[in-house]
Design a protein around this motif. Structure first.
Motif, short mmCIF file in Angstrom:
data_model
loop_
_atom_site.label_atom_id
_atom_site.label_comp_id
_atom_site.label_asym_id
_atom_site.label_seq_id
_atom_site.Cartn_x
_atom_site.Cartn_y
_atom_site.Cartn_z
N ASP A 133 -28.23 -13.53 -6.40
CA ASP A 133 -28.18 -14.68 -7.30
C ASP A 133 -26.96 -15.53 -7.00
O ASP A 133 -25.93 -15.03 -6.55
CB ASP A 133 -28.13 -14.23 -8.76
CG ASP A 133 -29.29 -13.34 -9.14
OD1 ASP A 133 -30.44 -13.78 -9.01
OD2 ASP A 133 -29.05 -12.19 -9.57
N LYS A 134 -27.09 -16.81 -7.27
CA LYS A 134 -25.95 -17.71 -7.24
C LYS A 134 -26.12 -18.70 -8.38
O LYS A 134 -27.24 -18.96 -8.85
CB LYS A 134 -25.84 -18.44 -5.89
CG LYS A 134 -26.93 -19.44 -5.62
CD LYS A 134 -26.87 -19.97 -4.19
CE LYS A 134 -25.54 -20.55 -3.82
NZ LYS A 134 -25.54 -21.14 -2.46
N PHE A 135 -24.99 -19.25 -8.84
CA PHE A 135 -25.02 -20.13 -10.00
C PHE A 135 -24.23 -21.40 -9.71
O PHE A 135 -23.16 -21.35 -9.10
CB PHE A 135 -24.43 -19.42 -11.23
CG PHE A 135 -25.23 -18.22 -11.67
CD1 PHE A 135 -26.23 -18.35 -12.61
CD2 PHE A 135 -24.97 -16.96 -11.14
CE1 PHE A 135 -26.98 -17.26 -13.01
CE2 PHE A 135 -25.72 -15.86 -11.53
CZ PHE A 135 -26.72 -16.00 -12.46
N ARG A 136 -24.81 -22.51 -10.16
CA ARG A 136 -24.13 -23.79 -10.05
C ARG A 136 -23.74 -24.26 -11.44
O ARG A 136 -24.57 -24.25 -12.37
CB ARG A 136 -25.04 -24.82 -9.38
CG ARG A 136 -24.41 -26.21 -9.25
CD ARG A 136 -25.39 -27.21 -8.66
NE ARG A 136 -25.80 -26.82 -7.32
CZ ARG A 136 -26.80 -27.40 -6.66
NH1 ARG A 136 -27.48 -28.36 -7.23
NH2 ARG A 136 -27.10 -27.00 -5.45
N THR A 137 -22.50 -24.66 -11.61
CA THR A 137 -22.01 -25.17 -12.87
C THR A 137 -21.71 -26.66 -12.71
O THR A 137 -21.03 -27.05 -11.77
CB THR A 137 -20.74 -24.44 -13.32
OG1 THR A 137 -20.98 -23.02 -13.29
CG2 THR A 137 -20.34 -24.84 -14.72
N ARG A 138 -22.22 -27.44 -13.63
CA ARG A 138 -22.00 -28.88 -13.58
C ARG A 138 -21.35 -29.33 -14.88
O ARG A 138 -21.81 -29.01 -15.97
CB ARG A 138 -23.33 -29.61 -13.36
CG ARG A 138 -23.22 -31.12 -13.29
CD ARG A 138 -24.50 -31.71 -12.69
NE ARG A 138 -25.69 -31.18 -13.34
CZ ARG A 138 -26.24 -31.72 -14.42
NH1 ARG A 138 -25.69 -32.78 -14.98
NH2 ARG A 138 -27.33 -31.20 -14.94
N LEU A 139 -20.25 -30.08 -14.76
CA LEU A 139 -19.52 -30.61 -15.90
C LEU A 139 -19.73 -32.12 -15.97
O LEU A 139 -19.60 -32.81 -14.96
CB LEU A 139 -18.02 -30.31 -15.79
CG LEU A 139 -17.52 -28.94 -16.28
CD1 LEU A 139 -18.16 -27.80 -15.49
CD2 LEU A 139 -16.01 -28.86 -16.19
N GLU A 140 -20.05 -32.58 -17.17
CA GLU A 140 -20.20 -34.02 -17.40
C GLU A 140 -19.44 -34.39 -18.67
O GLU A 140 -19.33 -33.60 -19.60
CB GLU A 140 -21.68 -34.41 -17.55
CG GLU A 140 -22.47 -34.40 -16.28
CD GLU A 140 -23.78 -35.15 -16.41
OE1 GLU A 140 -23.96 -35.84 -17.44
OE2 GLU A 140 -24.61 -35.06 -15.50
N ARG A 141 -18.92 -35.60 -18.66
CA ARG A 141 -18.26 -36.11 -19.86
C ARG A 141 -19.31 -36.30 -20.95
O ARG A 141 -20.39 -36.85 -20.71
CB ARG A 141 -17.53 -37.40 -19.58
CG ARG A 141 -16.41 -37.24 -18.55
CD ARG A 141 -15.56 -38.48 -18.42
NE ARG A 141 -14.57 -38.30 -17.36
CZ ARG A 141 -13.39 -37.71 -17.52
NH1 ARG A 141 -13.06 -37.25 -18.71
NH2 ARG A 141 -12.54 -37.59 -16.51
N GLY A 142 -18.99 -35.86 -22.14
CA GLY A 142 -19.94 -35.93 -23.24
C GLY A 142 -20.10 -37.32 -23.81
O GLY A 142 -19.39 -38.27 -23.44
N ALA A 143 -21.03 -37.44 -24.75
CA ALA A 143 -21.26 -38.73 -25.39
C ALA A 143 -20.07 -39.16 -26.24
O ALA A 143 -19.76 -40.34 -26.35
CB ALA A 143 -22.52 -38.66 -26.25
N LEU A 144 -19.37 -38.20 -26.85
CA LEU A 144 -18.18 -38.49 -27.63
C LEU A 144 -16.95 -38.40 -26.75
O LEU A 144 -16.93 -37.65 -25.78
CB LEU A 144 -18.06 -37.51 -28.81
CG LEU A 144 -19.21 -37.53 -29.83
CD1 LEU A 144 -18.99 -36.47 -30.89
CD2 LEU A 144 -19.34 -38.91 -30.47
N PRO A 145 -15.89 -39.16 -27.08
CA PRO A 145 -14.67 -39.11 -26.26
C PRO A 145 -14.05 -37.71 -26.26
O PRO A 145 -14.12 -36.97 -27.25
CB PRO A 145 -13.75 -40.13 -26.96
CG PRO A 145 -14.67 -41.02 -27.74
CD PRO A 145 -15.82 -40.16 -28.15
N ASN A 146 -13.45 -37.34 -25.12
CA ASN A 146 -12.76 -36.05 -24.96
C ASN A 146 -13.68 -34.86 -25.24
O ASN A 146 -13.25 -33.87 -25.84
CB ASN A 146 -11.53 -35.99 -25.87
CG ASN A 146 -10.45 -36.96 -25.43
OD1 ASN A 146 -10.25 -37.21 -24.24
ND2 ASN A 146 -9.76 -37.55 -26.39
#
Length: 372
Positions: free
Chosen positions: A170-183
């Motif tokens: 198995d391998k896993f990809r993690t993706r981070l995105e800025r949310g709809a609210l600030p910070n």
């Protein structure tokens, strides 16, 4: 020979004695690679000590009153708090159909190192890091929790390293995105898996082939990551078991080929789900533009990314006359268009025009199946 047999019997006795006393975790990954040793900087300052039981000194001379004592105690910071981890009650897990993600009340710059440390503590080696794109991917690893807990097999494995394997990685990809609210940061985890299979009827050689993504593993690691950020274990389990929000995806064909998917949900939710499904399906998201609704993707053949895949055969080395592959081949744009109460998903070519090829139709059909 007698000593060796005695050692085996002793090992079997220990295994039998401990059988049933412990329960295997749902996931248990141990990387075959060793992480670099942790080096402590020479100028590392001494951590602050816990002063809960220290009698505070008042600013005024004389005896201290109870009100003064309580006021000074309330001004002291609580031990164990940190500027990296967010407040516990603000972390939440959101879900639509089989897709889940975390929302953390901190910017991605602070969330990134915590996520990286989490995967390393889980036994993974980080293979790919692209902080500017918010993408992190682990190397292939084996879930030891799937191995049958048989006393004799476990005893043999103790003497023969690698003698017991699941035949899966198995391998896993993690993706981070800025949310709809600030910070705020949204964290998505997608799984990819391969299985070892025989290539012929003689069973003399094997190869790795792709297997379907496991949303259960994705959810389990999201739950553990939620606890890593400070959430209570019981609260994380409750959010994981929360009732899902149904979603309907309708495939609409167009004249001359092509088509689109109509989703009965707003743009922000459709954008998140499409991005997670692209990760699951083996697409590499090279770039994205949320303001315009574009995912710039490239398809990766699972066989080309298999465990230890390496084309170093004698004939392959002699084929020097072949042109190198064009890095732009297999590039597409997945367009998420915002509507009033619905969203539309289309597959475009790399220039942004309509794509009526068989490959584009297959991609659209795959997205439609996963978005149900």
């Amino acid at each position: 020979m007698i000593r060796y047999g005695t050692a085996v019997l002793a090992a079997l006795a220990l295994v039998l004695a401990g059988c049933g006393s412990t329960e295997s975790a749902k996931v248990d990954y141990k990387s075959e690679r060793k992480l670099p040793p942790l080096e402590i900087p020479p100028d590392l300052t001494t951590p602050p000590r816990d002063d809960r039981y220290q009698i505070p000194e008042t600013n005024k001379p004389g005896t201290a009153t109870l009100s003064t004592y309580n006021a000074e105690r309330s001004a002291v910071a609580k031990p164990g708090t940190t500027n990296i981890l967010p407040e516990v009650d603000k972390i939440r897990m959101e879900r639509t159909a089989s897709e889940r993600w975390l929302v953390v009340p901190e910017p991605p710059e602070k969330v990134w190192p915590v996520v990286k440390d989490f995967w390393q503590n889980m036994g993974f080696v980080i293979k790919t890091e692209v902080p500017e794109a918010g993408v992190m991917e682990t190397d292939w690893n084996e879930n030891r929790a799937k191995i049958n807990e048989d006393p004799i097999r476990n005893a043999i494995t103790g003497f023969l390293s690698g003698g017991n394997s699941t035949g899966e990685r198995d391998k896993f990809r993690t993706r981070l995105e800025r949310g709809a609210l600030p910070n705020t940061t949204e964290i998505y985890i997608s799984h990819r898996g391969v299985s070892e299979v025989y290539v012929n009827q003689y069973r003399d050689s094997t190869t790795w082939q792709a297997r379907p993504a496991d949303p259960g593993l994705e959810a389990e690691f999201l739950r553990r990551l939620m606890v890593r950020f400070g959430a209570d274990e019981a609260r994380a389990k409750a959010q994981l078991a929360a009732t899902n929000i149904p979603s309907k995806a309708k495939l609409v064909t167009a004249e001359g080929g092509g088509g689109s998917i109509v989703l009965a949900e707003p743009f922000d939710r459709a954008w998140r789900r499409v991005g997670l499904i692209l990760d699951r399906a083996g697409f590499t998201v090279e770039d994205r533009d949320r303001s315009k609704g574009f995912y710039f993707v490239r398809y990766v053949d699972p066989e080309d990314d298999a465990v230890g895949k390496k084309n170093d055969s004698f004939l392959a080395k002699l084929m020097f006359w072949r042109d190198p592959p064009d890095p732009k081949t297999g590039q597409y744009r997945v367009f998420v268009k915002e509507g009033s109460d619905t969203s539309e998903v289309r597959v475009l070519n790399k220039e942004g025009g309509a794509d009526t090829s068989d490959t584009a139709r297959k991609i659209l059909s795959l997205l439609q199946q996963q978005l149900q």
